[in-house]
Design a protein around this motif. Structure first.
Motif, mmCIF file in Angstrom:
data_model
loop_
_atom_site.group_PDB
_atom_site.id
_atom_site.type_symbol
_atom_site.label_atom_id
_atom_site.label_comp_id
_atom_site.label_asym_id
_atom_site.label_seq_id
_atom_site.Cartn_x
_atom_site.Cartn_y
_atom_site.Cartn_z
ATOM 1 N N LEU A 1 -11.885 -1.478 -9.674
ATOM 2 C CA LEU A 1 -11.797 -1.213 -8.236
ATOM 3 C C LEU A 1 -10.344 -1.185 -7.773
ATOM 4 O O LEU A 1 -9.968 -0.358 -6.937
ATOM 5 C CB LEU A 1 -12.599 -2.247 -7.451
ATOM 6 C CG LEU A 1 -14.115 -2.096 -7.531
ATOM 7 C CD1 LEU A 1 -14.804 -3.276 -6.870
ATOM 8 C CD2 LEU A 1 -14.569 -0.785 -6.897
ATOM 9 N N ALA A 2 -9.544 -2.087 -8.317
ATOM 10 C CA ALA A 2 -8.122 -2.100 -7.961
ATOM 11 C C ALA A 2 -7.441 -0.808 -8.398
ATOM 12 O O ALA A 2 -6.553 -0.296 -7.712
ATOM 13 C CB ALA A 2 -7.430 -3.309 -8.587
ATOM 14 N N ALA A 3 -7.860 -0.265 -9.525
ATOM 15 C CA ALA A 3 -7.273 0.979 -10.032
ATOM 16 C C ALA A 3 -7.737 2.194 -9.243
ATOM 17 O O ALA A 3 -7.024 3.204 -9.156
ATOM 18 C CB ALA A 3 -7.604 1.150 -11.509
ATOM 19 N N ALA A 4 -8.925 2.114 -8.666
ATOM 20 C CA ALA A 4 -9.449 3.253 -7.905
ATOM 21 C C ALA A 4 -8.617 3.528 -6.656
ATOM 22 O O ALA A 4 -8.482 4.685 -6.237
ATOM 23 C CB ALA A 4 -10.908 2.999 -7.523
ATOM 24 N N GLY A 5 -8.045 2.483 -6.076
ATOM 25 C CA GLY A 5 -7.257 2.658 -4.857
ATOM 26 C C GLY A 5 -6.050 3.564 -5.032
ATOM 27 O O GLY A 5 -5.904 4.546 -4.298
ATOM 28 N N PRO A 6 -5.171 3.264 -5.991
ATOM 29 C CA PRO A 6 -4.022 4.155 -6.189
ATOM 30 C C PRO A 6 -4.436 5.567 -6.609
ATOM 31 O O PRO A 6 -3.772 6.540 -6.232
ATOM 32 C CB PRO A 6 -3.224 3.471 -7.303
ATOM 33 C CG PRO A 6 -3.612 2.047 -7.221
ATOM 34 C CD PRO A 6 -5.045 2.044 -6.772
ATOM 35 N N LEU A 7 -5.530 5.667 -7.343
ATOM 36 C CA LEU A 7 -6.004 6.999 -7.720
ATOM 37 C C LEU A 7 -6.381 7.787 -6.464
ATOM 38 O O LEU A 7 -5.991 8.949 -6.305
ATOM 39 C CB LEU A 7 -7.191 6.887 -8.678
ATOM 40 C CG LEU A 7 -7.804 8.208 -9.119
ATOM 41 C CD1 LEU A 7 -6.788 9.076 -9.851
ATOM 42 C CD2 LEU A 7 -9.020 7.947 -10.003
ATOM 43 N N ALA A 8 -7.114 7.156 -5.564
ATOM 44 C CA ALA A 8 -7.493 7.826 -4.319
ATOM 45 C C ALA A 8 -6.262 8.181 -3.484
ATOM 46 O O ALA A 8 -6.176 9.290 -2.937
ATOM 47 C CB ALA A 8 -8.443 6.935 -3.515
ATOM 48 N N ALA A 9 -5.319 7.241 -3.381
ATOM 49 C CA ALA A 9 -4.094 7.512 -2.617
ATOM 50 C C ALA A 9 -3.312 8.665 -3.235
ATOM 51 O O ALA A 9 -2.764 9.510 -2.518
ATOM 52 C CB ALA A 9 -3.229 6.259 -2.539
ATOM 53 N N ALA A 10 -3.288 8.718 -4.559
ATOM 54 C CA ALA A 10 -2.572 9.802 -5.240
ATOM 55 C C ALA A 10 -3.234 11.151 -4.965
ATOM 56 O O ALA A 10 -2.549 12.157 -4.757
ATOM 57 C CB ALA A 10 -2.518 9.527 -6.737
ATOM 58 N N VAL A 11 -4.551 11.183 -4.972
ATOM 59 C CA VAL A 11 -5.268 12.436 -4.700
ATOM 60 C C VAL A 11 -5.000 12.896 -3.270
ATOM 61 O O VAL A 11 -4.652 14.056 -3.036
ATOM 62 C CB VAL A 11 -6.782 12.281 -4.974
ATOM 63 C CG1 VAL A 11 -7.565 13.468 -4.431
ATOM 64 C CG2 VAL A 11 -7.032 12.118 -6.467
ATOM 65 N N VAL A 12 -5.150 11.987 -2.307
ATOM 66 C CA VAL A 12 -4.894 12.342 -0.900
ATOM 67 C C VAL A 12 -3.444 12.799 -0.736
ATOM 68 O O VAL A 12 -3.172 13.830 -0.116
ATOM 69 C CB VAL A 12 -5.210 11.162 0.037
ATOM 70 C CG1 VAL A 12 -4.709 11.438 1.453
ATOM 71 C CG2 VAL A 12 -6.700 10.876 0.045
ATOM 72 N N GLY A 13 -2.525 12.025 -1.306
ATOM 73 C CA GLY A 13 -1.118 12.391 -1.203
ATOM 74 C C GLY A 13 -0.815 13.728 -1.843
ATOM 75 O O GLY A 13 -0.096 14.552 -1.271
ATOM 76 N N GLY A 14 -1.378 13.935 -3.018
ATOM 77 C CA GLY A 14 -1.145 15.199 -3.714
ATOM 78 C C GLY A 14 -1.679 16.399 -2.954
ATOM 79 O O GLY A 14 -1.040 17.457 -2.903
ATOM 80 N N LEU A 15 -2.844 16.238 -2.347
ATOM 81 C CA LEU A 15 -3.433 17.340 -1.585
ATOM 82 C C LEU A 15 -2.705 17.594 -0.276
ATOM 83 O O LEU A 15 -2.744 18.701 0.257
ATOM 84 C CB LEU A 15 -4.912 17.052 -1.310
ATOM 85 C CG LEU A 15 -5.831 17.054 -2.528
ATOM 86 C CD1 LEU A 15 -7.233 16.592 -2.154
ATOM 87 C CD2 LEU A 15 -5.864 18.432 -3.180
ATOM 88 N N SER A 16 -2.026 16.588 0.245
ATOM 89 C CA SER A 16 -1.346 16.704 1.534
ATOM 90 C C SER A 16 0.115 17.106 1.413
ATOM 91 O O SER A 16 0.728 17.511 2.396
ATOM 92 C CB SER A 16 -1.406 15.366 2.280
ATOM 93 O OG SER A 16 -2.733 14.957 2.457
ATOM 94 N N THR A 17 0.683 16.955 0.239
ATOM 95 C CA THR A 17 2.104 17.219 0.029
ATOM 96 C C THR A 17 2.325 18.695 -0.281
ATOM 97 O O THR A 17 1.635 19.260 -1.119
ATOM 98 C CB THR A 17 2.639 16.353 -1.128
ATOM 99 O OG1 THR A 17 2.423 14.982 -0.783
ATOM 100 C CG2 THR A 17 4.113 16.587 -1.370
ATOM 101 N N ASP A 18 3.292 19.288 0.393
ATOM 102 C CA ASP A 18 3.596 20.702 0.155
ATOM 103 C C ASP A 18 5.110 20.929 0.181
ATOM 104 O O ASP A 18 5.663 21.435 1.162
ATOM 105 C CB ASP A 18 2.896 21.578 1.192
ATOM 106 C CG ASP A 18 3.003 23.054 0.866
ATOM 107 O OD1 ASP A 18 3.540 23.407 -0.212
ATOM 108 O OD2 ASP A 18 2.559 23.867 1.694
#
Length: 151
Positions: free
Chosen positions: A9-26
């Motif tokens: 569960l602790a590892a899922a958090g950074p993974l989710a943040a990375a996905v959101v960040g990656g999709l939002s970064t341009d």
């Protein structure tokens, strides 16, 4: 909750943040390319390399703290930190609000320092692994403010 489940569960958090960040970064957008950046702005490839290491460290360190008695208080602080982490790219890259993003990044830095404070009594190793995250968010805040001032 089992130690293994806690760590996952602790590892899922950074993974989710990375996905959101990656999709939002341009960084290839015309808006971002047109920004006046300071001379100390890192090469673009730096960000992916640094964030990969930081997210991996966050996952391990937070799992370590939570598995060894960090408690619900650390869990809530960690969740809030991840929300702040995932919230910065949409503010900066999508909303084009550098000053608001700088303020958000400053709060993220304070939240990250708070994670360090909470981790230290539970695990010195986790504290050490989280320290670069605090340093990077402080650097990111300074960089964000410099960009906002120049634009």
């Amino acid at each position: 909750m089992s130690s293994r489940r806690t760590r996952l569960l602790a590892a899922a958090g950074p993974l989710a943040a990375a996905v959101v960040g990656g999709l939002s970064t341009d960084p290839d957008s015309s808006w971002f390319r047109s920004l006046d950046k300071p001379a100390w702005y890192p090469p673009p490839q730096t960000f992916g390399v640094v964030w990969t290491g930081l997210y991996a460290g966050m996952a391990w360190a937070s799992g370590e703290v939570l598995a060894h008695g960090g408690g619900a208080s650390f869990g809530r602080a960690y969740a809030a930190n991840l929300v702040l982490n995932a919230g910065w790219p949409p503010i900066f890259f999508r909303a084009h609000r550098p000053w608001l993003a700088a303020a958000e990044c400053a709060v993220l830095t304070a939240s990250t320092v708070d994670l360090l404070r909470r981790a230290r009594p539970v695990s010195g190793q986790a504290h050490a692994v989280l320290a670069p995250y605090a340093a990077w968010t402080a650097f990111a805040t300074a960089l964000n403010v410099a960009i906002a001032r120049r634009n």
